[in-house]
Design a protein around this motif. Structure first.
Motif, PDB file in Angstrom:
ATOM      1  N   LYS A   1       5.254  51.401  23.809  1.00 49.97           N
ATOM      2  CA  LYS A   1       6.663  51.760  23.709  1.00 49.97           C
ATOM      3  C   LYS A   1       7.098  52.647  24.864  1.00 49.97           C
ATOM      4  O   LYS A   1       8.175  52.453  25.453  1.00 49.97           O
ATOM      5  N   VAL A   2       6.277  53.642  25.211  1.00 50.27           N
ATOM      6  CA  VAL A   2       6.648  54.575  26.273  1.00 50.27           C
ATOM      7  C   VAL A   2       6.625  53.885  27.638  1.00 50.27           C
ATOM      8  O   VAL A   2       7.537  54.051  28.459  1.00 50.27           O
ATOM      9  N   MET A   3       5.604  53.112  27.929  1.00 49.21           N
ATOM     10  CA  MET A   3       5.490  52.430  29.213  1.00 49.21           C
ATOM     11  C   MET A   3       6.378  51.206  29.307  1.00 49.21           C
ATOM     12  O   MET A   3       6.480  50.596  30.378  1.00 49.21           O
ATOM     13  N   ASN A   4       7.031  50.868  28.243  1.00 53.44           N
ATOM     14  CA  ASN A   4       7.985  49.750  28.217  1.00 53.44           C
ATOM     15  C   ASN A   4       7.308  48.452  28.664  1.00 53.44           C
ATOM     16  O   ASN A   4       7.752  47.765  29.582  1.00 53.44           O
ATOM     17  N   PHE A   5       6.231  48.128  28.002  1.00 47.66           N
ATOM     18  CA  PHE A   5       5.544  46.871  28.276  1.00 47.66           C
ATOM     19  C   PHE A   5       6.363  45.712  27.725  1.00 47.66           C
ATOM     20  O   PHE A   5       6.801  45.735  26.572  1.00 47.66           O
ATOM     21  N   THR A   6       6.572  44.728  28.589  1.00 53.30           N
ATOM     22  CA  THR A   6       7.283  43.514  28.203  1.00 53.30           C
ATOM     23  C   THR A   6       6.509  42.314  28.744  1.00 53.30           C
ATOM     24  O   THR A   6       5.612  42.475  29.568  1.00 53.30           O
ATOM     25  N   PRO A   7       6.857  41.117  28.314  1.00 51.90           N
ATOM     26  CA  PRO A   7       6.175  39.940  28.893  1.00 51.90           C
ATOM     27  C   PRO A   7       6.402  39.786  30.387  1.00 51.90           C
ATOM     28  O   PRO A   7       5.612  39.110  31.061  1.00 51.90           O
ATOM     29  N   ASP A   8       7.466  40.421  30.950  1.00 53.70           N
ATOM     30  CA  ASP A   8       7.762  40.303  32.383  1.00 53.70           C
ATOM     31  C   ASP A   8       7.125  41.389  33.228  1.00 53.70           C
ATOM     32  O   ASP A   8       7.099  41.275  34.454  1.00 53.70           O
ATOM     33  N   GLY A   9       6.646  42.468  32.630  1.00 48.71           N
ATOM     34  CA  GLY A   9       6.077  43.543  33.418  1.00 48.71           C
ATOM     35  C   GLY A   9       5.950  44.805  32.612  1.00 48.71           C
ATOM     36  O   GLY A   9       5.899  44.796  31.378  1.00 48.71           O
ATOM     37  N   MET A  10       5.949  45.942  33.319  1.00 47.02           N
ATOM     38  CA  MET A  10       5.749  47.248  32.705  1.00 47.02           C
ATOM     39  C   MET A  10       6.723  48.230  33.315  1.00 47.02           C
ATOM     40  O   MET A  10       6.787  48.381  34.538  1.00 47.02           O
ATOM     41  N   GLY A  11       7.500  48.914  32.486  1.00 49.23           N
ATOM     42  CA  GLY A  11       8.415  49.934  32.952  1.00 49.23           C
ATOM     43  C   GLY A  11       9.409  49.389  33.956  1.00 49.23           C
ATOM     44  O   GLY A  11      10.107  48.393  33.707  1.00 49.23           O
ATOM     45  N   ASN A  12       9.480  50.065  35.167  1.00 51.82           N
ATOM     46  CA  ASN A  12      10.371  49.611  36.229  1.00 51.82           C
ATOM     47  C   ASN A  12       9.822  48.433  37.013  1.00 51.82           C
ATOM     48  O   ASN A  12      10.473  47.934  37.921  1.00 51.82           O
ATOM     49  N   LEU A  13       8.608  48.023  36.677  1.00 51.86           N
ATOM     50  CA  LEU A  13       7.953  46.935  37.394  1.00 51.86           C
ATOM     51  C   LEU A  13       8.191  45.621  36.660  1.00 51.86           C
ATOM     52  O   LEU A  13       7.924  45.503  35.465  1.00 51.86           O
ATOM     53  N   ARG A  14       8.729  44.645  37.398  1.00 52.76           N
ATOM     54  CA  ARG A  14       8.981  43.315  36.851  1.00 52.76           C
ATOM     55  C   ARG A  14       8.311  42.286  37.751  1.00 52.76           C
ATOM     56  O   ARG A  14       8.442  42.345  38.966  1.00 52.76           O
ATOM     57  N   VAL A  15       7.614  41.372  37.128  1.00 48.84           N
ATOM     58  CA  VAL A  15       6.944  40.300  37.852  1.00 48.84           C
ATOM     59  C   VAL A  15       7.792  39.044  37.725  1.00 48.84           C
ATOM     60  O   VAL A  15       8.005  38.528  36.627  1.00 48.84           O
TER      61      VAL A  15
END
Length: 321
Positions: free
Chosen positions: A77-91
């Motif tokens: 939750k804190v690091m904002n993990f998503t299927p596209d990336g982590m936090g401010n990082l998007r792949v």
């Protein structure tokens, strides 16, 4: 063997078996006992403090699993993990996208860095920002360092191009510096100082400003294969020097075009005594009109104007000048 002897042996075996069973301290070690003709085995299990320790370890393991699962969910939750990336990082398909302010503690190796279309790209450091370029062997081929006191570029050739990338506005290498703009503007109060020669097709000052070419300790030379033109459209043209002012044309002529041409401080020629060839000491105090004469070496002097030329009578100036 009679019957009585057989009974005694059987009784002895029963007595021995009873003694062996009685000698065993723990009844759990017995293989089995016969109750009412049925074979009965003793119960086997964990009882007492062993059972309590087992339950305690099971409970501790369960609590550890719950805490570990809660911490994992909190980190996600804190690091904002998503299927596209982590936090401010998007792949993305185009590469890696960073949003917001990002900090790199170790060297960053990338092929291309590009900002968003509606925002600038800012590289910030507490000390300096250094961009290095290396070849296949890892050797340094180019370096750009932006520090607090200066900006340093180390490369074989440095170029500044126009927005379309076709024209070279500025280029510098070990042999020469080239400025490809249509106009080079220098706004300093002290002007520009050149240690060596300068090659240009046109030098002019800003509107309503004076143009001054000066060499305080050396010679100022203007050369051109097809002529040098000095033009002052509105103001005056002044050429001054400490020793000699030389105007030389190898093939053509020197043309001075003006409404009035003034030559100041031209010496006055002295008259020659026709008999002795010495100055006669004649003065021309009331003379107002003079004739401009020239010696063989090119020096100019004035002679009193009369009906005829008086340059020969006052040519004594050429002898001692």
């Amino acid at each position: 063997m009679d019957r009585s002897t057989a009974l005694d042996i059987e009784a002895l075996k029963m007595t021995q078996e009873q003694y062996i069973l009685a000698a065993q301290p723990n009844p759990l070690h017995q293989r089995g006992a016969s109750v009412c003709g049925a074979q009965v085995y003793p119960a086997v299990g964990i009882y007492g403090w062993r059972k309590r320790c087992l339950y305690f370890f099971i409970l501790l393991l369960l609590v550890t699993m719950i805490v570990n699962l809660a911490l994992t969910i909190w980190i996600l939750k804190v690091m904002n993990f998503t299927p596209d990336g982590m936090g401010n990082l998007r792949v993305t398909k185009e590469g890696v996208r960073l949003e917001g302010v990002s900090e790199f503690l170790l060297p960053l190796y990338v092929k291309e860095i590009e900002s968003r279309r509606d925002s600038p790209l800012i590289l910030q450091s507490d000390r300096n920002v250094t961009v290095n370029a290396r070849n296949d062997q890892g050797q340094l081929t180019g370096q750009l360092t932006v520090g607090s006191e200066m900006v340093e570029a180390q490369c074989q050739r440095f170029e500044v191009r126009s927005t379309d990338g076709e024209r070279v506005l500025f280029s510098a290498d070990e042999e020469e510096i080239s400025i490809g703009t249509e106009k080079l503007r220098v706004t300093g109060n002290e002007g520009v100082v050149f240690s060596h020669s300068v090659e240009t097709s046109h030098v002019r000052a800003e509107p309503f400003q004076d143009l001054k070419l000066e060499s305080p300790t050396r010679t100022l030379t203007l050369e051109a294969p097809r002529g040098v033109e000095v033009n002052a459209g509105v103001g005056d043209f002044t050429a001054s020097c400490r020793k000699d002012l030389l105007l030389q044309s190898s093939e053509g002529e020197i043309f001075l075009d003006a409404n009035t041409i003034r030559l100041g401080n031209i010496p006055l020629g002295s008259a020659v005594d026709p008999l002795e060839g010495a100055p006669a000491g004649t003065t021309y105090t009331k003379q107002t009109v003079y004739e401009l004469c020239s010696c063989a070496n090119g020096k100019l002097y004035l002679s009193p104007a009369e009906k005829g030329s008086t340059c020969q009578t006052t040519s004594n100036f050429c002898l001692w000048s």
